[in-house]
Design an enzyme around this catalytic site. Structure first.
Site, PDB file in Angstrom:
ATOM      1  N   ARG A 125      32.962 -52.444   6.715  1.00  0.00           N
ATOM      2  CA  ARG A 125      32.098 -53.555   7.188  1.00  0.00           C
ATOM      3  C   ARG A 125      31.224 -53.150   8.374  1.00  0.00           C
ATOM      4  O   ARG A 125      30.797 -53.991   9.167  1.00  0.00           O
ATOM      5  CB  ARG A 125      32.937 -54.786   7.553  1.00  0.00           C
ATOM      6  CG  ARG A 125      33.694 -55.326   6.367  1.00  0.00           C
ATOM      7  CD  ARG A 125      34.014 -56.799   6.507  1.00  0.00           C
ATOM      8  NE  ARG A 125      34.684 -57.236   5.305  1.00  0.00           N
ATOM      9  CZ  ARG A 125      35.997 -57.112   5.106  1.00  0.00           C
ATOM     10  NH1 ARG A 125      36.763 -56.578   6.033  1.00  0.00           N
ATOM     11  NH2 ARG A 125      36.535 -57.516   3.989  1.00  0.00           N
ATOM     12  N   LYS A 147      16.085 -50.728   8.928  1.00  0.00           N
ATOM     13  CA  LYS A 147      16.082 -50.965   7.479  1.00  0.00           C
ATOM     14  C   LYS A 147      16.853 -49.846   6.797  1.00  0.00           C
ATOM     15  O   LYS A 147      16.625 -48.664   7.083  1.00  0.00           O
ATOM     16  CB  LYS A 147      14.652 -51.002   6.941  1.00  0.00           C
ATOM     17  CG  LYS A 147      13.977 -52.328   7.116  1.00  0.00           C
ATOM     18  CD  LYS A 147      12.669 -52.383   6.331  1.00  0.00           C
ATOM     19  CE  LYS A 147      11.955 -53.702   6.548  1.00  0.00           C
ATOM     20  NZ  LYS A 147      10.641 -53.742   5.902  1.00  0.00           N
ATOM     21  N   GLU A 189       1.071 -42.803   7.965  1.00  0.00           N
ATOM     22  CA  GLU A 189       1.760 -43.854   8.742  1.00  0.00           C
ATOM     23  C   GLU A 189       1.252 -43.860  10.184  1.00  0.00           C
ATOM     24  O   GLU A 189       1.189 -44.916  10.820  1.00  0.00           O
ATOM     25  CB  GLU A 189       3.283 -43.648   8.714  1.00  0.00           C
ATOM     26  CG  GLU A 189       3.917 -43.771   7.338  1.00  0.00           C
ATOM     27  CD  GLU A 189       3.879 -45.184   6.719  1.00  0.00           C
ATOM     28  OE1 GLU A 189       3.606 -46.159   7.437  1.00  0.00           O
ATOM     29  OE2 GLU A 189       4.117 -45.280   5.500  1.00  0.00           O
ATOM     30  N   LYS A 231       6.086 -49.226  16.863  1.00  0.00           N
ATOM     31  CA  LYS A 231       7.090 -49.778  15.931  1.00  0.00           C
ATOM     32  C   LYS A 231       8.230 -50.441  16.703  1.00  0.00           C
ATOM     33  O   LYS A 231       8.725 -51.505  16.314  1.00  0.00           O
ATOM     34  CB  LYS A 231       7.621 -48.674  15.010  1.00  0.00           C
ATOM     35  CG  LYS A 231       8.724 -49.196  14.104  1.00  0.00           C
ATOM     36  CD  LYS A 231       8.503 -48.942  12.660  1.00  0.00           C
ATOM     37  CE  LYS A 231       9.497 -49.747  11.814  1.00  0.00           C
ATOM     38  NZ  LYS A 231       9.910 -49.063  10.625  1.00  0.00           N
ATOM     39  N   GLU A 241      11.671 -59.172   9.655  1.00  0.00           N
ATOM     40  CA  GLU A 241      10.407 -59.344   8.933  1.00  0.00           C
ATOM     41  C   GLU A 241      10.112 -60.813   8.616  1.00  0.00           C
ATOM     42  O   GLU A 241       9.728 -61.164   7.506  1.00  0.00           O
ATOM     43  CB  GLU A 241      10.429 -58.498   7.654  1.00  0.00           C
ATOM     44  CG  GLU A 241       9.036 -58.142   7.183  1.00  0.00           C
ATOM     45  CD  GLU A 241       9.013 -57.072   6.108  1.00  0.00           C
ATOM     46  OE1 GLU A 241       9.571 -55.977   6.329  1.00  0.00           O
ATOM     47  OE2 GLU A 241       8.434 -57.329   5.057  1.00  0.00           O
ATOM     48  N   ARG A 245       6.704 -58.239  11.822  1.00  0.00           N
ATOM     49  CA  ARG A 245       7.048 -56.969  11.171  1.00  0.00           C
ATOM     50  C   ARG A 245       6.308 -56.792   9.849  1.00  0.00           C
ATOM     51  O   ARG A 245       6.109 -55.671   9.375  1.00  0.00           O
ATOM     52  CB  ARG A 245       8.568 -56.887  10.972  1.00  0.00           C
ATOM     53  CG  ARG A 245       9.031 -55.515  10.500  1.00  0.00           C
ATOM     54  CD  ARG A 245      10.528 -55.323  10.607  1.00  0.00           C
ATOM     55  NE  ARG A 245      10.891 -53.994  10.165  1.00  0.00           N
ATOM     56  CZ  ARG A 245      12.055 -53.423  10.388  1.00  0.00           C
ATOM     57  NH1 ARG A 245      12.997 -54.070  11.057  1.00  0.00           N
ATOM     58  NH2 ARG A 245      12.308 -52.199   9.952  1.00  0.00           N
ATOM     59  N   ASN A 249       3.423 -53.484   6.562  1.00  0.00           N
ATOM     60  CA  ASN A 249       3.163 -53.241   5.135  1.00  0.00           C
ATOM     61  C   ASN A 249       1.682 -52.989   4.856  1.00  0.00           C
ATOM     62  O   ASN A 249       1.289 -52.848   3.699  1.00  0.00           O
ATOM     63  CB  ASN A 249       3.634 -54.440   4.302  1.00  0.00           C
ATOM     64  CG  ASN A 249       5.132 -54.597   4.386  1.00  0.00           C
ATOM     65  OD1 ASN A 249       5.859 -53.603   4.379  1.00  0.00           O
ATOM     66  ND2 ASN A 249       5.605 -55.821   4.515  1.00  0.00           N
ATOM     67  N   HIS A 252       0.509 -50.774   2.024  1.00  0.00           N
ATOM     68  CA  HIS A 252       1.658 -50.441   1.177  1.00  0.00           C
ATOM     69  C   HIS A 252       1.697 -51.194  -0.150  1.00  0.00           C
ATOM     70  O   HIS A 252       2.445 -50.806  -1.037  1.00  0.00           O
ATOM     71  CB  HIS A 252       2.960 -50.659   1.956  1.00  0.00           C
ATOM     72  CG  HIS A 252       3.234 -49.551   2.935  1.00  0.00           C
ATOM     73  ND1 HIS A 252       2.387 -49.285   3.997  1.00  0.00           N
ATOM     74  CD2 HIS A 252       4.224 -48.629   3.005  1.00  0.00           C
ATOM     75  CE1 HIS A 252       2.867 -48.250   4.676  1.00  0.00           C
ATOM     76  NE2 HIS A 252       3.973 -47.833   4.097  1.00  0.00           N
ATOM     77  N   HIS A 256       2.702 -48.843  -3.158  1.00  0.00           N
ATOM     78  CA  HIS A 256       3.912 -48.978  -3.968  1.00  0.00           C
ATOM     79  C   HIS A 256       3.569 -49.053  -5.454  1.00  0.00           C
ATOM     80  O   HIS A 256       4.266 -48.470  -6.296  1.00  0.00           O
ATOM     81  CB  HIS A 256       4.701 -50.221  -3.546  1.00  0.00           C
ATOM     82  CG  HIS A 256       5.346 -50.068  -2.196  1.00  0.00           C
ATOM     83  ND1 HIS A 256       5.673 -51.140  -1.399  1.00  0.00           N
ATOM     84  CD2 HIS A 256       5.715 -48.961  -1.504  1.00  0.00           C
ATOM     85  CE1 HIS A 256       6.214 -50.701  -0.272  1.00  0.00           C
ATOM     86  NE2 HIS A 256       6.245 -49.380  -0.310  1.00  0.00           N
ATOM     87  N   HIS A 269       3.884 -40.125  -0.890  1.00  0.00           N
ATOM     88  CA  HIS A 269       3.840 -41.457  -0.275  1.00  0.00           C
ATOM     89  C   HIS A 269       2.647 -41.553   0.680  1.00  0.00           C
ATOM     90  O   HIS A 269       1.959 -42.580   0.742  1.00  0.00           O
ATOM     91  CB  HIS A 269       5.163 -41.722   0.452  1.00  0.00           C
ATOM     92  CG  HIS A 269       5.239 -43.078   1.082  1.00  0.00           C
ATOM     93  ND1 HIS A 269       5.229 -44.236   0.337  1.00  0.00           N
ATOM     94  CD2 HIS A 269       5.301 -43.467   2.382  1.00  0.00           C
ATOM     95  CE1 HIS A 269       5.290 -45.279   1.150  1.00  0.00           C
ATOM     96  NE2 HIS A 269       5.331 -44.848   2.396  1.00  0.00           N
TER      97      HIS A 269
HETATM   98  N1  GLY Z   1       8.533 -49.406   7.225  1.00  0.00           N
HETATM   99  C1  GLY Z   1       8.287 -50.759   7.484  1.00  0.00           C
HETATM  100  C2  GLY Z   1       9.368 -51.432   8.272  1.00  0.00           C
HETATM  101  O1  GLY Z   1      10.238 -50.775   8.787  1.00  0.00           O
HETATM  102  O2  GLY Z   1       9.375 -52.619   8.378  1.00  0.00           O
END
Ligand code: GLY
Length: 370
Positions: A125, A147, A189, A231, A241, A245, A249, A252, A256, A269
């Protein structure tokens, strides 16, 4: 010359930590882990390529710090980011008797970081993870913000968690060994971060393109600091997000779709994100009031970073269908991050007929190489 690392704080409800940026950090991983998690046992996750280049330094630093070490080495590449590998890793952890006193150390690029972060978030956990990103992309983006994820058959990162690390150690000297395609992934990026951060950051990146492409260490370090700092600010304000946040994107949505339709790994990418940024800028001119000069400015920056336009043999309808399948789509509508000017953004739902027209135009420009 010894350069002290810069410290960038990240403060989120799920955890507060520092991102350290500078050369030579691989040598102090063990000491820093011991300081933050005294008595912990270390489970180092890496891939075969990174292990050859950086494994001995990091393993040596962990053992020299008197920390018990177990190493799990993955096959390099996106194909390793799946349930099976995550499960195998957890079996290894439990077989080796790792408990809540474990610290996972993720040494590698985005794939290693996402997979190890995911395992850390669910094993017992949740156990701590330290990210040691070794690619430019991971240093400027994926290692920060918590993430984690694995890929499913229907797409990338379709299962995952938010799990903030104990610390992020970005050793900028290990970027020197990166292949060209990895640099380009990071450059895309970086360009995205600079545009979203504002005019000063965009101008700074424009002024340093030549040195950056030449791999000048100090320029690279400054660029990592700019993007990591940006960031860190964004995710500190919005961990999950829910609002800010989402801007990350930018570029992206098409990226994607391109990666999905061309096949993961067929287009890098970074190249896909650069195409996505060009497309988003064109949409921004039509829907968000972006001036043509700003669209041109972005074009020039991407070109200067070696992210030139490509031509893809893909029907607009296929790309549109892939955009609809994106996990960011809402109520059957495709959402785009648009930008009127550096430092400004908005999330906009775009109708299919507008997207189809814009895709036709983007494909035409790709064929003409403009
Ligand atoms: N790569 C986008 C984020 O971490 O939200």
């Amino acid at each position: 010359m010894i350069v002290a690392p810069e410290r960038i704080p990240v403060r989120t409800p799920g955890g507060s930590y520092d991102v350290l940026v500078g050369p030579g950090l691989l040598r102090v991983v063990g000491g820093l882990v011991k300081r933050l998690a005294p008595g912990a046992r270390c489970f180092l996750v890496t891939d075969g390529n990174v292990a050859r280049l950086h494994g001995p330094i990091v393993e040596g630093s962990i053992l020299d710090a008197g920390v018990e070490l177990f190493v799990a080495t993955q096959n390099p590449g996106e194909a390793s980011k799946n349930w099976f590998e995550a499960g195998m890793m957890m079996e290894l952890l439990s077989e080796a008797g790792f408990g809540r006193d474990s610290v996972l150390v993720a040494l590698g690029g985005g794939v290693v970081g996402d997979l190890a972060g995911f395992v850390a978030s669910v094993y017992m956990r949740g156990v701590p993870v330290v990210h040691v990103p070794t690619t430019l992309l991971a240093q400027v983006d994926s290692s920060i913000g918590g993430k984690t994820g694995v890929d499913l058959r229907h797409g990338k990162n379709l299962a995952g968690t938010y799990w903030q690390p104990l610390m992020v150690l970005s050793d900028t000297s290990c970027l020197a060994s990166l292949p060209e395609s990895e640099w380009r992934c990071g450059f895309a990026e970086l360009a995205k971060s600079a545009f979203l951060a504002g005019d000063a950051e965009t101008a700074g990146l424009e002024a340093s393109c030549e040195q950056l492409v030449a791999g000048d260490e100090e320029t690279v370090r400054a660029a990592v600091l700019m993007a990591a700092g940006f960031k860190a600010r964004v995710v500190s304000g919005d961990e999950r997000e829910d609002c800010d946040r989402e801007q990350l994107n930018y570029g992206h949505t098409l990226a994607h779709a391109l990666e999905r339709e061309l096949g993961y790994g067929t287009v890098s990418h970074g190249v896909a994100v650069a195409e996505g940024m060009r497309f988003a800028a064109a949409l921004s001119a039509r829907l968000a009031g972006a001036a043509p000069e700003w669209v041109q400015r972005q074009e020039r920056l991407l070109d200067s970073l070696g992210l030139t336009r490509g031509s893809y043999d893909l029907a607009s309808d296929k790309l549109l269908a892939a955009m609809h399948a994106d996990k960011k789509a809402r109520d059957g509508k495709v959402r785009f991050i648009l930008s009127r000017e550096p430092g400004q953004w908005s999330a906009v739902t775009v109708e299919d007929d507008i997207l189809r027209e814009a895709l036709d135009m983007w494909r035409q420009q790709g064929r003409e190489g403009s």
